[in-house]
Design a protein around this motif. Structure first.
Motif, PDB file in Angstrom:
ATOM      1  N   CYS A 199     -12.764   4.245  -5.503  1.00 20.80           N
ATOM      2  CA  CYS A 199     -13.464   2.958  -5.581  1.00 20.80           C
ATOM      3  C   CYS A 199     -13.396   2.163  -4.274  1.00 20.80           C
ATOM      4  O   CYS A 199     -13.687   0.978  -4.245  1.00 20.80           O
ATOM      5  CB  CYS A 199     -12.868   2.152  -6.726  1.00 20.80           C
ATOM      6  N   VAL A 200     -12.937   2.832  -3.204  1.00 17.75           N
ATOM      7  CA  VAL A 200     -12.829   2.133  -1.911  1.00 17.75           C
ATOM      8  C   VAL A 200     -13.656   2.867  -0.860  1.00 17.75           C
ATOM      9  O   VAL A 200     -13.550   4.086  -0.726  1.00 17.75           O
ATOM     10  CB  VAL A 200     -11.351   2.067  -1.433  1.00 17.75           C
ATOM     11  N   GLU A 201     -14.479   2.114  -0.162  1.00 15.88           N
ATOM     12  CA  GLU A 201     -15.238   2.712   0.943  1.00 15.88           C
ATOM     13  C   GLU A 201     -14.966   1.890   2.204  1.00 15.88           C
ATOM     14  O   GLU A 201     -14.957   0.652   2.146  1.00 15.88           O
ATOM     15  CB  GLU A 201     -16.729   2.672   0.602  1.00 15.88           C
ATOM     16  N   LEU A 202     -14.694   2.584   3.309  1.00 14.54           N
ATOM     17  CA  LEU A 202     -14.389   1.871   4.552  1.00 14.54           C
ATOM     18  C   LEU A 202     -15.551   1.987   5.522  1.00 14.54           C
ATOM     19  O   LEU A 202     -16.108   3.069   5.712  1.00 14.54           O
ATOM     20  CB  LEU A 202     -13.135   2.457   5.209  1.00 14.54           C
ATOM     21  N   GLN A 203     -15.890   0.886   6.148  1.00 11.58           N
ATOM     22  CA  GLN A 203     -16.968   0.901   7.142  1.00 11.58           C
ATOM     23  C   GLN A 203     -16.401   0.336   8.439  1.00 11.58           C
ATOM     24  O   GLN A 203     -15.992  -0.829   8.484  1.00 11.58           O
ATOM     25  CB  GLN A 203     -18.112   0.019   6.635  1.00 11.58           C
ATOM     26  N   LYS A 204     -16.351   1.179   9.479  1.00  8.76           N
ATOM     27  CA  LYS A 204     -15.820   0.713  10.766  1.00  8.76           C
ATOM     28  C   LYS A 204     -16.846  -0.225  11.413  1.00  8.76           C
ATOM     29  O   LYS A 204     -17.984   0.172  11.662  1.00  8.76           O
ATOM     30  CB  LYS A 204     -15.519   1.902  11.681  1.00  8.76           C
ATOM     31  N   LEU A 221      -5.042   3.947  -0.009  1.00 13.59           N
ATOM     32  CA  LEU A 221      -5.761   2.678  -0.202  1.00 13.59           C
ATOM     33  C   LEU A 221      -6.252   2.574  -1.644  1.00 13.59           C
ATOM     34  O   LEU A 221      -7.355   3.027  -1.979  1.00 13.59           O
ATOM     35  CB  LEU A 221      -6.937   2.585   0.782  1.00 13.59           C
ATOM     36  N   SER A 222      -5.418   1.986  -2.478  1.00 11.02           N
ATOM     37  CA  SER A 222      -5.773   1.822  -3.884  1.00 11.02           C
ATOM     38  C   SER A 222      -6.609   0.560  -4.042  1.00 11.02           C
ATOM     39  O   SER A 222      -6.228  -0.510  -3.545  1.00 11.02           O
ATOM     40  CB  SER A 222      -4.486   1.718  -4.712  1.00 11.02           C
ATOM     41  N   HIS A 223      -7.748   0.665  -4.751  1.00  8.20           N
ATOM     42  CA  HIS A 223      -8.606  -0.523  -4.892  1.00  8.20           C
ATOM     43  C   HIS A 223      -7.901  -1.619  -5.682  1.00  8.20           C
ATOM     44  O   HIS A 223      -8.124  -2.799  -5.458  1.00  8.20           O
ATOM     45  CB  HIS A 223      -9.956  -0.140  -5.530  1.00  8.20           C
ATOM     46  N   LEU A 224      -7.021  -1.204  -6.615  1.00  5.32           N
ATOM     47  CA  LEU A 224      -6.300  -2.205  -7.416  1.00  5.32           C
ATOM     48  C   LEU A 224      -5.396  -3.064  -6.531  1.00  5.32           C
ATOM     49  O   LEU A 224      -5.359  -4.284  -6.633  1.00  5.32           O
ATOM     50  CB  LEU A 224      -5.456  -1.496  -8.496  1.00  5.32           C
ATOM     51  N   ILE A 241      -6.262   7.037   3.170  1.00  6.08           N
ATOM     52  CA  ILE A 241      -6.623   7.784   1.954  1.00  6.08           C
ATOM     53  C   ILE A 241      -7.175   6.809   0.908  1.00  6.08           C
ATOM     54  O   ILE A 241      -6.443   6.321   0.047  1.00  6.08           O
ATOM     55  CB  ILE A 241      -5.386   8.536   1.387  1.00  6.08           C
ATOM     56  N   PRO A 242      -8.482   6.488   1.005  1.00 10.44           N
ATOM     57  CA  PRO A 242      -9.041   5.546   0.029  1.00 10.44           C
ATOM     58  C   PRO A 242      -9.241   6.216  -1.330  1.00 10.44           C
ATOM     59  O   PRO A 242      -9.543   7.417  -1.379  1.00 10.44           O
ATOM     60  CB  PRO A 242     -10.395   5.164   0.650  1.00 10.44           C
ATOM     61  N   ASP A 243      -9.060   5.470  -2.406  1.00  6.92           N
ATOM     62  CA  ASP A 243      -9.332   6.057  -3.721  1.00  6.92           C
ATOM     63  C   ASP A 243     -10.840   6.025  -3.982  1.00  6.92           C
ATOM     64  O   ASP A 243     -11.616   5.574  -3.135  1.00  6.92           O
ATOM     65  CB  ASP A 243      -8.489   5.391  -4.820  1.00  6.92           C
ATOM     66  N   LEU A 300       0.815  -1.226   0.000  1.00  9.58           N
ATOM     67  CA  LEU A 300       0.000   0.000   0.000  1.00  9.58           C
ATOM     68  C   LEU A 300       0.847   1.275   0.000  1.00  9.58           C
ATOM     69  O   LEU A 300       0.308   2.373  -0.003  1.00  9.58           O
ATOM     70  CB  LEU A 300      -0.931   0.001   1.220  1.00  9.58           C
ATOM     71  N   GLN A 301       2.188   1.090   0.005  1.00  5.39           N
ATOM     72  CA  GLN A 301       3.090   2.259   0.046  1.00  5.39           C
ATOM     73  C   GLN A 301       2.768   3.141   1.248  1.00  5.39           C
ATOM     74  O   GLN A 301       2.739   4.372   1.161  1.00  5.39           O
ATOM     75  CB  GLN A 301       2.965   3.087  -1.244  1.00  5.39           C
ATOM     76  N   ALA A 302       2.504   2.494   2.367  1.00  6.11           N
ATOM     77  CA  ALA A 302       2.140   3.234   3.586  1.00  6.11           C
ATOM     78  C   ALA A 302       3.387   3.862   4.204  1.00  6.11           C
ATOM     79  O   ALA A 302       4.482   3.323   4.091  1.00  6.11           O
ATOM     80  CB  ALA A 302       1.482   2.291   4.579  1.00  6.11           C
ATOM     81  N   SER A 303       3.187   4.988   4.867  1.00  8.83           N
ATOM     82  CA  SER A 303       4.327   5.699   5.451  1.00  8.83           C
ATOM     83  C   SER A 303       4.295   5.598   6.982  1.00  8.83           C
ATOM     84  O   SER A 303       3.244   5.735   7.610  1.00  8.83           O
ATOM     85  CB  SER A 303       4.280   7.175   5.038  1.00  8.83           C
ATOM     86  N   LEU A 304       5.474   5.357   7.559  1.00 14.01           N
ATOM     87  CA  LEU A 304       5.578   5.267   9.020  1.00 14.01           C
ATOM     88  C   LEU A 304       5.794   6.640   9.648  1.00 14.01           C
ATOM     89  O   LEU A 304       5.725   6.795  10.869  1.00 14.01           O
ATOM     90  CB  LEU A 304       6.745   4.340   9.401  1.00 14.01           C
TER      91      LEU A 304
END
Lengths: 56, 653
Positions: B622-627, B596-599, B618-620, B578-582
């Motif tokens: 095409c991504v939806e997050l539900q807690k 958060l790339s859907h691909l 950071i969802p693109d 995901l190329q996430a940064s620390l």
């Protein structure tokens, strides 16, 4: 098994030397090791906390 | 079916190994309890892991998911039936009942503890304390920084996908390429018994380690009392005993290295069989911890020297054959139990020792693991010492930093500090006075210890646990040194050793007791989610859920859920994919910024995310997050500074 200190010089100087050095090394460990100090500090804190909880 | 196959597998391996041990003992002349026990241990674990290696080769060649207890027990049945028929023909009395019962009676007789009253009492106290610790451990779940980060995740993964290939979802995490005997062992047990019992399963390896160390001590010429004290001293060294309470690889590695040393250096039967058993044990040690390759290389040199000195007569060809035969036997046996990991890594990653890399490998075109190279640093040592020179006094100082308590780091303990440097000094004096000529085993052990320490120094990643191999070589020298003392000196020496061992045991036990009290009496962490601190919903996710770990690296194992029903994308792979940064945090910490790339999420098969703290997600489009769940309080009801959140991922059509 041969005890070469004894064989060579009539007294077991070699074994005695090893024991003296071991004794000194053990004392040095218990005196200087920060783990031992940390252990007693931690134990004291835990006991304090336990007493606190029990008295509540 | 799985549990039934696992029980059959253990029974077949156990009985087949007993048969092979009886056969080997009949060829090696009068034996003793140590020789018989260590021979059985080598046969048992060679057959236990061997079944999985054979399946691993099939899996590697065909990609069929065959790594399973059922197939392993079929292989064990076929192999041991073949062996059994052959051996019964050669040795008709092998399976005779009367002889068997006599032998088992002898074995029971030999189980009584050796040594004098002091050491026998100490040994009994150690057994009782380890048994109590085992009881406390089975109240909880498997633990440990590295076990939770990769040994256990790899263990679950192996038996989820029935494959021993390197686990890779996006890029290869170097920890997934290490030899994985520990993962096979714990993974197998997770499929057979409760997770609670697996939490204490690491203790098993202390037995062959202790027996092996005792055998090595006896081989130096030391008496039973001195050998038993050195053996107890070794198994109570904090840095070595602490991993036994975790589901890790350290104690297994040390145990098989001790057995390899016992057979190669002591040569208990005086026949070539010793080298086969030593090699098999060495290969198993490598399978637990590849770092033991250094100790194994030293054993190879010892065997080469033994063979050279024994082949000084005869024609040149006979001498050459005599010199080559023994080391070849050792190497072939080592390869039999370590070859799978080397072949797998060469086939899949282009370097049999991946992620280990030295410049010479470049000539052979072997791959370099960039992620492994990046974490190897000389600066690691400054967590233990203030300068390189301080290592020479480290056993007596064992520094703790201001923010650390005794749970943070394990040192070498009082027994090591009081006896091992002195033993090294006495062996050195003995060698200079040419007195150790009567006991070449001591010189070999001293050389082995120095050899491992020298490599540890040169490796540039000086963490004390990486010198564990040296402990196995050096601690039995204490038995020899103690044996040199007589009369009053000897009694004092025994009391010093006993005091050090009992104080280490007491410290270890009381720390475990505090851990137990905090977790269970005070914290009530009896459930898995409370023990590992994650939202209980993780245990109830739909089948085929794949959870991405965006929390701390040690959360990798817990996210598999109570019945290991979930798939997990581990911390390192999640960050890389995901190329996430620390954002400057430590490499094992939770990431702070996560695109958060859907691909990418599709490709790694993600269905859920677990986060820790307040990362910027950071969802693109095409991504939806539900807690769907969270955990914001610790076991005592205090708010967590980094709450845990569980999200379901929804993709656009």
């Amino acid at each position: 098994m041969s005890h070469f200190g004894k064989e060579n010089q009539g007294t077991n100087w070699f074994g005695a030397l090893a024991v003296w050095l071991s004794g000194i090394s053990m004392l040095a460990y218990f005196l200087f090791s920060e783990t031992v100090r940390g252990y007693f500090t931690f134990l004291a804190k835990t006991l304090n906390k336990t007493v606190e909880v029990l008295l509540k | 079916v799985n549990a039934f196959a696992s029980i059959i597998y253990l029974l077949v391996c156990g009985m087949g190994s007993a048969m092979l041990t009886r056969w080997a003992m009949s060829r090696s002349g009068p034996g003793n309890g140590v020789l018989r026990f260590e021979t059985w241990t080598v046969f048992f674990f060679t057959s236990f892991f061997g079944g999985f290696y054979i399946l691993g080769y099939i899996n590697l060649a065909t990609d069929f998911p065959v790594v399973d207890s059922l197939f392993a027990s079929v292989i064990a049945l076929v192999v041991f039936t073949g062996f059994g028929l052959r051996l019964v023909k050669k040795m008709p009395g092998l399976l005779r009942q009367g002889e068997n019962s006599g032998r088992s009676h002898n074995a029971v007789m030999q189980l009584s503890l050796p040594g004098n009253t002091l050491t026998r009492t100490l040994a009994m106290a150690s057994i009782v304390i380890f048994a109590l610790i085992a009881l406390m451990l089975i109240a909880g779940f498997p633990r440990g920084y590295e076990p939770q980060s990769y040994h256990l995740p790899v263990a679950v993964h192996i038996f989820q996908v029935h494959s021993l290939k390197v686990w890779s979802v996006w890029t290869t995490d170097f920890t997934h390429a290490f030899p994985a005997n520990a993962s096979i062992y714990f993974g197998f047990l997770l499929g057979l018994v409760s997770e609670h019992l697996v939490a204490a399963a690491g203790l098993v390896f202390l037995i062959p380690l202790g027996v092996g160390a005792y055998g090595i001590g006896r081989a130096t010429g030391a008496d039973e009392t001195a050998s038993l004290l050195s053996s107890l001293g070794l198994v109570t060294i904090p840095i070595l005993v602490a991993p036994a309470f975790e589901a890790g690889s350290d104690v297994g590695g040390a145990a098989f290295l001790a057995i390899a040393i016992y057979f190669a250096v002591a040569r208990p039967s005086g026949r070539q069989w010793d080298l086969v058993l030593s090699g098999l044990a060495a290969g198993l040690a490598f399978g637990f911890k590849s770092l033991h390759l250094i100790g194994i290389a030293f054993l190879f040199l010892v065997i080469l020297r033994q063979a050279w000195s024994q082949s000084l007569q005869g024609t040149a060809l006979e001498r050459l054959w005599g010199t080559v035969r023994a080391p070849s036997l050792f190497l072939a046996s080592t390869f039999a139990t370590s070859g799978f990991w080397l072949v797998r890594n060469y086939v899949q990653l282009g370097n049999p020792l991946y992620p280990v890399y030295v410049p010479m490998f470049g000539i052979l075109g072997w791959t370099k693991a960039m992620d492994f190279a990046a974490i190897t640093s000389q600066n690691w040592q400054f967590a233990w010492v203030n300068s390189s020179a301080e290592w020479f006094v480290y056993p007596w100082l064992e520094r703790l930093r201001a923010s650390e308590d005794v749970f943070h780091k394990h040192g070498l303990g009082p027994f090591f500090a009081a006896t091992v440097p002195v033993a090294c000094l006495t062996v050195l004096i003995g060698a200079l006075k040419r007195e150790t000529k009567k006991s070449p085993v001591t010189i070999a052990l001293f050389g082995g210890g120095l050899f491992v320490l020298a490599f540890w120094w040169l490796l540039n990643d000086r963490q004390p646990r990486y010198l564990m191999g040296a402990l196995v070589f050096l601690v039995p020298l204490v038995a020899w040194t103690m044996d040199q003392a007589t009369g009053f000196s000897r009694r004092v020496f025994e009391y010093i050793a006993a005091l050090c061992i009992s104080s280490a045991l007491l410290m270890t036990f009381s720390l475990e007791l505090v851990e137990f009290g905090t977790r269970f009496i005070y914290g009530r962490q009896f459930t898995r989610w409370a023990f590992y601190q994650y939202p209980a919903m993780i245990d109830r996710l739909p089948p085929e859920s794949t959870v991405v770990n965006l929390g701390h690296r040690t959360r990798n194992y817990s996210l598999f859920g109570e019945t290991h029903q979930n798939r997990v994308v581990v911390h390192a792979e999640a960050l890389s994919a995901l190329q996430a940064s620390l954002e400057g945090r430590g490499a094992d910490e939770a990431p702070q910024i996560v695109p958060l790339s859907h691909l990418v999420l599709h490709r790694i098969g993600a269905t859920h995310l677990v986060t820790e703290g307040y990362p910027k997600l950071i969802p693109d489009e095409c991504v939806e997050l539900q807690k769907i769940a969270g955990l914001d309080k610790d076991i005592f009801g205090n708010p967590l500074s980094d709450p845990i959140s569980l999200y379901r991922i929804k993709f656009c059509n």
